[in-house]
Design an enzyme around this catalytic site. Structure first.
Site, PDB file in Angstrom:
ATOM      1  CB  CYS B  97      71.473  62.872  48.537  1.00 40.20           C
ATOM      2  SG  CYS B  97      71.125  63.801  50.425  1.00 40.20           S
ATOM      3  CB  CYS B 100      75.927  57.937  46.403  1.00 42.39           C
ATOM      4  SG  CYS B 100      77.486  58.843  47.392  1.00 42.39           S
ATOM      5  CB  CYS B 135      73.224  58.354  54.549  1.00 47.38           C
ATOM      6  SG  CYS B 135      73.106  57.051  53.495  1.00 47.38           S
ATOM      7  CB  CYS B 199      47.713  52.798  70.404  1.00 45.18           C
ATOM      8  SG  CYS B 199      49.361  52.286  70.711  1.00 45.18           S
ATOM      9  CB  CYS B 202      41.816  56.052  70.474  1.00 41.63           C
ATOM     10  SG  CYS B 202      41.505  56.764  72.077  1.00 41.63           S
ATOM     11  NE  ARG B 239      48.296  62.678  64.377  1.00 43.90           N
ATOM     12  CZ  ARG B 239      47.137  62.597  64.730  1.00 43.90           C
ATOM     13  NH1 ARG B 239      47.015  62.778  66.574  1.00 43.90           N
ATOM     14  NH2 ARG B 239      46.341  63.552  64.297  1.00 43.90           N
ATOM     15  CB  CYS B 243      48.633  59.518  69.528  1.00 44.57           C
ATOM     16  SG  CYS B 243      47.177  59.937  68.329  1.00 44.57           S
TER      17      CYS B 243
END
Lengths: 154, 282
Positions: B97, B100, B135, B199, B202, B239, B243
């Protein structure tokens, strides 16, 4: 009789038994809501408050403590407060209304309520494979939980 | 029906009489190694809340303290692993990485705060994880990293950490981002699973309340990848999937259109909060 036959017959007998049990139960689709709540027992078998307390706190069953505090269960860790405290709930609601709340509280409160319907097939999108077509509690567990709620008086 | 109304009054009284409850985010401020972190800010226009709160404000004081100091933060190990990967040659082109992008502290500063971005090539939003894969495959002759594997979380944590303290700021005017935002909003408000919860049930309706031992936050994403004390380094889509699983629903695949739309929408819901990566949560 071969061993295989025995197993098959045994399985048939078991299936027959469970349909017999279900035949006397009110199915989730046919529960009748009136202004007073759900007046008729879902099973005709009196609820057992001790079993009800168990279903109430069990995280795989009612998991009611996730959202409700309940002084009667002060020995249990972690009571939530998404919903109101259930202390004295039997002074506030008659049995048919308690049954209606547990079966499907959306019929009692509003469609917006966060409380799940415990004996309802009116579920959300993409229900996980293991739970498709199933209610959270069985009819008898609902009766047991309702009997337990009936003991919560102040 | 009358009875219901009366009962409603009783219900309201019960709520009022419930006594002091842990409902609000704490009154505390966060600095990480001297960098001030915006943990509360005014919501952007059209937001359901007036004020936005970082999940940090909902955690216990010991958990909050772990975030304050990089030496104490167990998530910093992942950032260091990410730095090592940044400088590692991968793929057939013999490049790392750094070949570049050189010094990430310079080239990646602010970058993580602006994802998801529009990707003209795929005509979809792209997040940091997918940009890394882009990439790897297009610039380095390497294989794309599978979800949560091969250092994906560590590289993502390293890149996001370069924006520590900077406010989350997505550009919804790029490409078709707006319609992905709309789609993400639908996902956010759609109830899923046997428990029939969205979602919003909660993280909006019950925000600030306790669900068992968990103090419900706004479900903000500014600290991801996050270090969870009970399960270690946790990516954002992990995550989200967790949930959704908790509503007893099938989990959408990581980087699926639904979850990319959700990431776009939920990131917008945290506009202006500082990048906190790697945050510490329970």
């Amino acid at each position: 009789m071969t061993r295989r036959m025995k197993i098959t017959l045994g399985a048939i007998a078991a299936v027959a038994l469970s349909t017999a049990a279900i035949a006397s139960e009110v199915s989730p689709e046919t529960v009748e809501f009136t202004d007073d709540g759900v007046a008729v027992s879902l099973t005709g078998v009196a609820g057992d408050p001790v079993a009800g307390a168990e279903a109430f706190k069990n995280r795989r069953l009612g998991n009611c403590l996730a959202c409700h505090a309940n002084a009667d269960m002060a020995g249990e860790l972690f009571h939530g407060n998404v919903g109101p405290e259930l202390d004295g709930v039997a002074d506030r609601w008659e049995e048919p209304m308690l049954r209606a709340i547990v079966v499907n509280s959306k019929h009692v409160f509003t469609d917006e309520t966060v409380m799940p319907g415990f004996y309802s097939l009116d579920a959300g999108k993409d229900v996980a494979k293991d739970f498709v077509g199933k209610t959270i509690l069985t009819a008898q567990q609902v009766e047991d939980v309702v009997a337990y709620l009936g003991t919560l008086k102040e | 029906m009358k009875r219901l109304l009366i009962a409603g009054v009783v219900l309201a009284a019960t709520f009022a009489g419930a006594g002091p409850v842990l409902a609000d985010p704490v009154d505390d401020t966060l600095e990480i190694d001297g960098t001030p972190i915006i943990t509360r800010t005014a919501a952007p226009e059209g937001h359901p809340f007036d004020e936005l709160y970082s999940g940090w404000l909902f955690r216990e004081s010991e958990t909050r303290d772990l975030s304050r100091d990089s030496f104490e933060n167990p998530g910093m190990i992942a950032v260091e692993d990410g730095e090592a990967l940044w400088n590692t040659v991968m793929g057939t082109e013999g490049k790392s990485c750094a070949t570049c992008h050189e010094d990430a502290a310079v080239s990646m500063k602010g970058v993580g705060a602006k994802f998801p971005k529009w990707d003209a090539d795929s005509q979809k939003p792209i997040n940091v994880e997918l940009q890394i894969n882009k990439c790897l495959t297009e610039q380095m002759g390497a294989e794309a990293l599978p979800f949560n594997k091969g250092g994906q979380q560590e590289l993502t944590a390293y890149i996001k950490h370069q924006s520590l303290g900077l406010p989350v700021e997505m550009d919804l005017s790029q490409g078709d981002m707006q319609s992905w935002w709309e789609k993400g909003k639908d996902v956010y408000y759609t109830r899923t699973g046997q428990l029939n919860l969205a979602c919003a049930s909660c993280h909006e309706t019950a925000m600030g309340k306790m669900i068992r031992a968990d103090h419900l936050s706004q479900g903000q994403v500014n600290g991801f990848p996050t270090y969870r004390l009970k399960s270690g380094l946790t990516s954002l889509h992990q995550r989200f999937r967790g949930c959704i699983r908790d509503t007893r629903a099938e989990q959408p695949k990581a980087f699926s259109d639904d979850l990319m739309a959700l990431e776009t929408y939920v990131t917008w819901r945290g506009t202006g909060l500082s990048v906190e990566t790697p945050s510490v949560r329970q």
